[in-house]
Write an enzyme that holds these catalytic residues in place. Sequence first.
Site, PDB file in Angstrom:
ATOM      1  N   GLY A  11       0.844  -1.196   0.000  1.00  0.00           N
ATOM      2  CA  GLY A  11       0.000   0.000   0.000  1.00  0.00           C
ATOM      3  C   GLY A  11       0.877   1.243   0.000  1.00  0.00           C
ATOM      4  CG  ASP A  12       0.622   3.896   2.266  1.00  0.00           C
ATOM      5  OD1 ASP A  12      -0.424   4.536   2.135  1.00  0.00           O
ATOM      6  OD2 ASP A  12       0.864   3.156   3.240  1.00  0.00           O
ATOM      7  N   GLY A  14       1.641   5.204  -4.009  1.00  0.00           N
ATOM      8  CA  GLY A  14       1.399   6.385  -4.833  1.00  0.00           C
ATOM      9  C   GLY A  14       0.264   6.133  -5.823  1.00  0.00           C
ATOM     10  N   GLY A  39      -5.365   6.241   3.004  1.00  0.00           N
ATOM     11  CA  GLY A  39      -5.595   7.520   2.358  1.00  0.00           C
ATOM     12  C   GLY A  39      -4.824   7.638   1.069  1.00  0.00           C
ATOM     13  CG  HIS A  40      -5.720   7.141  -2.806  1.00  0.00           C
ATOM     14  ND1 HIS A  40      -4.665   6.268  -2.821  1.00  0.00           N
ATOM     15  CD2 HIS A  40      -6.750   6.475  -3.337  1.00  0.00           C
ATOM     16  CE1 HIS A  40      -5.051   5.128  -3.339  1.00  0.00           C
ATOM     17  NE2 HIS A  40      -6.327   5.219  -3.652  1.00  0.00           N
ATOM     18  CB  THR A  41      -1.474  12.171  -0.694  1.00  0.00           C
ATOM     19  OG1 THR A  41      -1.480  11.451   0.538  1.00  0.00           O
ATOM     20  CG2 THR A  41      -1.280  13.642  -0.420  1.00  0.00           C
TER      21      THR A  41
END
Length: 423
Positions: A11-12, A14, A39-41
């Site tokens: 995960g994370d 991008g 969360g998606h940034t």
Amino acid sequence: MLTAVVGINWGDEGKGRMVDLLSAQYDIVARYQGGNNAGHTVVNERGKFILNLLPSGILRPETVNVMGTGMVIDLEHLTHEIASLREKGIEITPAHLKISDKATICMPYHKLLDGLEEDRLADRKFGSTRRGIAPVYADKYMKKTLRMADLLHPETLREKLEQLLEWKNLTVVNGYKHEPILVEDMLAWLETYGLPLADFICDTGIYLNREIDAGKNMMFEAQLGALRDIDFGIYPYTSSSSTIAAYAPIGAGIPGRKLDRVIGIMKAYSSCVGEGPFVCEFFGAQAEALRAAGGEYGAATGRPRRVGGFDVVASRYGVQMQGATDIAVTKLDILSGLEKIPVCTHYELDGKQIDFFPTGDALNRAKPVYEYLPGFSGDITGCRKFSQLPQAAQDYVRYLEQAVNCPISYISVGADREEYIEM
Ligand code: GDP
């Protein structure tokens, strides 16, 4: 064209940034699993956005966004997320946000139980985000929770809640010795945060099948990577849902459809939030330097992430589980300035080198075998062609391609929308 954009790692990777970039080519973006536990940034010309529940296509006014059947939705969180986007000038209407009537509602008591269980476990805790995700998926499979369609029949909510809470309070009161959950409180919560969402709720299967038949392009957006999949990930340190691409049509509401393309998002190094086996992990100063360079702190929780070099064993497994047709490598720019690039090429298990991703205690016992590739330096965020990258960066990308046995189509060299290379 039906495309899934999924995580290859923990995960994370991008994904949010890649989905935001790629979503321009798609008419519809759907989330198919999970809740607000990750969360998606996304950074674009309108600002920096953290999306926990809404699909990343929500930032483009022409894209229709679907929150699919496989999701678990905390209505209060969603209400706040919609409000905060509206404050930044993003328009959100039923024309471009559709929530599956079969999606599961994550109630306040799911969050409560998540916290009570983490507290009970104390130092043996799993590192839950305490957002209620495991308890609500458990209730889904117990067939004892509300779905979005229930909000369309407010007259029967009280009766349903009475039955659910009679059962749930057995655990809350007798098990955890907590105050009982009150029907009135839950009803008020549903009225405040659920009923105003009614116009967004529909049968996303009917909607999607109609649009796909009409030739629309659709993208499925995953939250969390392959190694967090409930079946194929690092169980029990996984999420509670199926994160892999094979589940995407099911979780979006169109189980009969097949994917045309699976784009795997793979980070140029490794990061992992929370507990669990993470074989390639760095410690001490080496970890701190990479964490700071990559800004590796959880989007949903702010927790510092564990980091390590690129993990060939885990990533190759991730590519296989996802059935990736091609790869987007992210955060290559973060590695700039390293004299040599660390790569975990194998694991060592009980004195033997292995190249497969082990399960259970074997994974816990595995040790990383690191090799080093030549590093590169300088600011690469301005590179828009592969040939503009320093030779050692090009060689690294080619190495990754070989290592995971999948072609690389995109290289992200910065957080901004246009900071990428298309191969
Ligand atoms: P996600 O959940 O998979 O979207 O991942 P995160 O929430 O961890 O987002 C990744 C973070 O890295 C965000 O702050 C992005 O803006 C940023 N990011 C994504 N790709 C790149 C990249 O290629 N280079 C840099 N420097 N930052 C990136």
